[in-house]
Design a protein around this motif. Structure first.
Motif, PDB file in Angstrom:
ATOM      1  N   LEU A  64     -50.292   4.921  20.444  1.00 20.69           N
ATOM      2  CA  LEU A  64     -50.244   4.373  19.078  1.00 20.69           C
ATOM      3  C   LEU A  64     -50.578   2.948  18.762  1.00 20.69           C
ATOM      4  O   LEU A  64     -50.818   2.547  17.695  1.00 20.69           O
ATOM      5  CB  LEU A  64     -48.614   4.570  18.321  1.00 20.69           C
ATOM      6  CG  LEU A  64     -48.115   6.057  18.321  1.00 20.69           C
ATOM      7  CD1 LEU A  64     -46.809   5.954  17.775  1.00 20.69           C
ATOM      8  CD2 LEU A  64     -48.781   6.849  17.429  1.00 20.69           C
ATOM      9  N   LEU A  65     -50.464   2.229  19.742  1.00 22.73           N
ATOM     10  CA  LEU A  65     -50.814   0.682  19.727  1.00 22.73           C
ATOM     11  C   LEU A  65     -52.341   0.263  19.663  1.00 22.73           C
ATOM     12  O   LEU A  65     -52.664  -0.810  19.424  1.00 22.73           O
ATOM     13  CB  LEU A  65     -50.172  -0.173  20.575  1.00 22.73           C
ATOM     14  CG  LEU A  65     -48.663  -0.249  20.308  1.00 22.73           C
ATOM     15  CD1 LEU A  65     -47.863  -1.041  21.372  1.00 22.73           C
ATOM     16  CD2 LEU A  65     -48.099  -0.757  19.008  1.00 22.73           C
ATOM     17  N   THR A  81     -44.245   8.308  13.256  1.00 29.17           N
ATOM     18  CA  THR A  81     -45.752   8.109  13.118  1.00 29.17           C
ATOM     19  C   THR A  81     -46.700   9.407  13.962  1.00 29.17           C
ATOM     20  O   THR A  81     -47.630   9.540  13.254  1.00 29.17           O
ATOM     21  CB  THR A  81     -46.130   6.742  13.909  1.00 29.17           C
ATOM     22  OG1 THR A  81     -45.243   5.745  13.403  1.00 29.17           O
ATOM     23  CG2 THR A  81     -47.623   6.295  13.961  1.00 29.17           C
ATOM     24  N   ALA A  82     -46.205   9.686  15.250  1.00 36.20           N
ATOM     25  CA  ALA A  82     -46.877  10.806  15.525  1.00 36.20           C
ATOM     26  C   ALA A  82     -46.901  12.048  14.841  1.00 36.20           C
ATOM     27  O   ALA A  82     -47.834  12.902  14.592  1.00 36.20           O
ATOM     28  CB  ALA A  82     -46.363  10.909  17.045  1.00 36.20           C
ATOM     29  N   LEU A  83     -45.691  12.268  14.073  1.00 39.11           N
ATOM     30  CA  LEU A  83     -45.443  13.432  13.118  1.00 39.11           C
ATOM     31  C   LEU A  83     -46.075  13.351  12.020  1.00 39.11           C
ATOM     32  O   LEU A  83     -46.881  14.488  11.488  1.00 39.11           O
ATOM     33  CB  LEU A  83     -43.922  13.657  12.915  1.00 39.11           C
ATOM     34  CG  LEU A  83     -43.328  14.734  12.015  1.00 39.11           C
ATOM     35  CD1 LEU A  83     -43.685  16.042  12.914  1.00 39.11           C
ATOM     36  CD2 LEU A  83     -42.023  14.629  11.769  1.00 39.11           C
ATOM     37  N   SER A  84     -46.885  12.154  11.627  1.00 44.16           N
ATOM     38  CA  SER A  84     -47.536  11.974  10.304  1.00 44.16           C
ATOM     39  C   SER A  84     -48.849  12.914  10.629  1.00 44.16           C
ATOM     40  O   SER A  84     -49.563  13.359   9.735  1.00 44.16           O
ATOM     41  CB  SER A  84     -47.836  10.572  10.114  1.00 44.16           C
ATOM     42  OG  SER A  84     -48.516  10.117  10.974  1.00 44.16           O
ATOM     43  N   VAL A  85     -49.435  13.124  11.770  1.00 43.44           N
ATOM     44  CA  VAL A  85     -50.630  13.744  12.011  1.00 43.44           C
ATOM     45  C   VAL A  85     -50.579  15.176  11.562  1.00 43.44           C
ATOM     46  O   VAL A  85     -51.622  15.806  10.703  1.00 43.44           O
ATOM     47  CB  VAL A  85     -50.985  13.896  13.317  1.00 43.44           C
ATOM     48  CG1 VAL A  85     -52.226  14.779  13.860  1.00 43.44           C
ATOM     49  CG2 VAL A  85     -51.201  12.531  13.824  1.00 43.44           C
ATOM     50  N   VAL A  92     -53.935   4.788  12.393  1.00 39.68           N
ATOM     51  CA  VAL A  92     -52.581   4.395  13.238  1.00 39.68           C
ATOM     52  C   VAL A  92     -52.405   5.632  14.461  1.00 39.68           C
ATOM     53  O   VAL A  92     -51.481   5.552  15.013  1.00 39.68           O
ATOM     54  CB  VAL A  92     -51.686   4.721  12.134  1.00 39.68           C
ATOM     55  CG1 VAL A  92     -51.342   3.709  11.028  1.00 39.68           C
ATOM     56  CG2 VAL A  92     -51.694   6.129  11.309  1.00 39.68           C
ATOM     57  N   THR A  93     -53.156   6.616  14.276  1.00 45.50           N
ATOM     58  CA  THR A  93     -53.013   7.552  15.543  1.00 45.50           C
ATOM     59  C   THR A  93     -54.491   7.699  16.042  1.00 45.50           C
ATOM     60  O   THR A  93     -55.067   8.797  15.967  1.00 45.50           O
ATOM     61  CB  THR A  93     -52.563   8.992  14.954  1.00 45.50           C
ATOM     62  OG1 THR A  93     -53.456   9.328  13.748  1.00 45.50           O
ATOM     63  CG2 THR A  93     -51.158   8.793  14.461  1.00 45.50           C
TER      64      THR A  93
END
Length: 431
Positions: A28-29, A109-113, A256-257
Motif C-alpha cells: 500500500l505504500l 484500504t485493501a477492501l476498497s478495491v 492508493v492500491t
C-alpha cells in the motif's frame, strides 16, 4: 537425546520473519514514496534496507546471547537496568497496539478495491471497529483458527508477490524511471520523509528474537535467520517498487492500491482481482497475527510485574481474555485516529523505542559482560551499532513534533506507571 519436535526449526524461523515483515506496508505504500521523491524511491528502499540490516545485526548479536523470550526488553534490562527495561517493555506493548491499529486501517484500504466506500468516512470507522472486535472475540473463544488463517494468509501473500514480480518485469517501461525526481527537481527533505515512511514496511523483524524460547537452537539460528530474512525482504521490496514504477509511471503517485492497479494493466481484470484477493488475504492474515501476539505481549509484561497480574488470567477457553479485551479497547481509538499512511508513520517512529536501546546494548554489554557467550558477533567492533544509532536518530529527525509525540509519547506515560507498578507489586508481595 532426540530433538525437541515442539521447537520451531530454522526454515520456520525464516518464514516467521518473512510473514512478520511483509504485510500491508509494501502493498500500500509505494504510491506515497513515488509522490514524495519519484523513481528515486528505489534508492530510499536501499537506504532503509541498509539501516534495517545494521539494526538487525544488533538484534542478531543480542539474540545470540539470550535464549529467553522478550527480545529488546531483555537486552535493555541487562545493559541499562530495570527502569530502562520497563520503558522498553511498555513501549513494546504500545508498538504492538499501534501496529495492529495500522494493519486494521490497511484492511479497509485493501477492501476498497472491491468496495470503494470501505475506505471513507463512517463506513470505514464502522468496518475498523467491527473488524477489531471480531478478531478479539475469535481470540477469546480459541486460538485453533489462528494457525489455519495464517497458513492461508502466507499462501495469499506469496502468490501475488510471485505473479506481480514474475510477470510484471516483462511489462516495465524504462521511460517511466525518468525524471528521477517529481518534475525533475529534488525537494529538500523529501528523501528523509520517504525513508521514514517506507521504513514501516521493514519493521517486524524483531519478532524473530521475541520468541527465542520456542525456537530450536536459538543462539545459532536467530542471528543467521535475521540476516537472511532482511536480505530476502530487501530484494522483494526493490522489485515490487521497480515493477510499480515501470508499469504505472507518474500515475503511481496517485494510486492508493498500486499493486492491484498495475496487475490489472498487465494481467487483465482477472489478474487484478486475483492479486487484490491475495493482498486482502495477506492483510487479514497479518491482522490475525497481530490480534494474537499483541495481547500475549501484555501477558508477558504482567508475568514480569510490569503490568497488573490480572492480565495473566486465562478464561474457560484457555485464552487471556482480559489482556485480549484491553488490547482491543486500546487499539480501536488509535485505528480511528488517522489514515493508513499517518498511522504507518507513527508505527515506524514508535519502533525506535525498541531499536535504539538494542543497538546501544551491543557495545555496553561487550564492555559490561565480555565473558558472555555470543554465537554471533558483529564485525568491525562498535562501528555498525554506532552507525545504526546515528542513522536512526537522523531518520527520527525527519518526523514532525506531533508524530514524535504520538510515536514515542508512551515513554512519558510509562514514567509514572513505573512507580505505580512498584507500589502495586510491593502490595501484592505483602499478601
Amino acid at each position: 537425546m532426540g530433538k525437541n519436535k515442539s521447537k520451531i526449526g530454522f526454515l520456520s524461523i525464516i518464514l516467521l520473519g518473512f510473514n512478520a515483515i511483509v504485510g500491508s506496508g509494501i502493498f500500500l505504500l509505494p504510491n506515497k514514496a513515488m509522490e514524495l521523491i519519484g523513481p528515486a524511491s528505489l534508492y530510499v528502499i536501499l537506504f532503509d534496507a541498509f539501516l534495517t540490516i545494521t539494526i538487525a545485526l544488533c538484534f542478531a548479536e543480542m539474540g545470540g546471547m539470550f535464549k529467553r523470550n522478550g527480545g529488546p526488553y531483555v537486552y535493555t534490562r541487562e545493559a541499562f537496568g530495570n527502569f530502562a527495561a520497563f520503558e522498553v517493555g511498555i513501549m513494546t506493548y504500545a508498538i504492538c497496539v499501534i501496529a495492529w491499529a495500522t494493519m486494521a486501517v490497511g484492511f479497509t484500504t485493501a477492501l476498497s478495491v472491491f468496495w470503494p466506500a470501505a475506505d471513507h468516512g463512517m463506513t470505514k470507522d464502522v468496518i475498523v471497529v467491527l473488524f477489531l472486535i471480531a478478531l478479539g472475540v475469535l481470540n477469546i473463544v480459541g486460538v485453533n483458527f489462528t494457525k489455519i488463517i495464517m497458513n492461508i494468509a502466507t499462501i495469499g501473500k506469496i502468490i501475488p508477490l510471485i505473479i506481480f514480480i514474475g510477470a510484471g518485469v516483462f511489462f516495465m517501461k524504462l521511460h517511466n524511471f525518468t525524471p528521477l525526481f517529481p518534475h525533475g527537481v529534488y525537494t529538500h527533505g523529501s528523501f528523509g520523509a520517504a525513508a521514514l515512511l517506507i521504513f514501516f514496511a521493514f519493521t517486524g523483524f524483531e519478532s524473530i528474537a521475541l520468541a527465542a524460547e520456542d525456537m530450536d537452537n536459538p543462539s545459532k539460528n536467530i542471528p543467521i535467520a535475521i540476516v537472511i530474512v532482511m536480505i530476502i525482504v530487501s530484494i522483494v521490496y526493490i522489485l515490487i517498487q521497480a515493477v510499480s514504477i515501470g508499469i504505472l509511471g507518474p500515475n503511481l503517485a496517485k494510486d492508493v492500491t498500486p499493486v492491484t492497479t498495475a496487475s490489472s494493466l498487465f494481467l487483465g481484470s482477472w489478474g487484478g482481482i486475483l492479486v487484490s484477493l491475495g493482498v486482502l488475504i495477506s492483510i487479514i492474515g497479518i491482522n490475525v497475527a497481530s490480534s494474537f501476539s499483541s495481547p500475549r505481549m501484555a501477558v508477558a509484561l504482567a508475568e514480569d510485574g510490569l503490568l497488573p497480574k490480572s492480565l495473566t488470567k486465562y478464561g474457560r477457553f484457555q485464552t487471556p481474555y482480559l489482556a485480549i479485551t484491553l488490547t482491543v479497547v486500546l487499539t480501536i481509538p488509535i485505528a480511528l485516529s488517522g489514515s493508513f499512511t499517518h498511522l504507518a508513520l507513527i508505527s515506524a517512529i514508535s519502533r525506535f523505542a525498541q531499536y535504539l536501546p538494542t543497538c546501544l546494548a551491543v557495545p555496553v554489554l561487550r564492555w559490561k559482560k565480555p565473558e558472555m557467550e555470543r554465537s554471533f558477533k558483529i564485525p568491525l567492533g562498535p562501528v555498525i551499532p554506532i552507525i545504526a544509532v546515528l542513522v536512526s536518530l537522523w531518520i527520527l529527525c525527519q518526523s514532525s513534533s506531533q508524530q514524535i509525540i504520538w510515536g514515542l509519547g508512551g515513554l512519558i506515560i510509562a514514567i509514572p506507571l513505573y512507580f505505580l507498578m512498584k507500589i502495586y507489586n510491593k502490595k501484592e508481595r505483602s499478601f
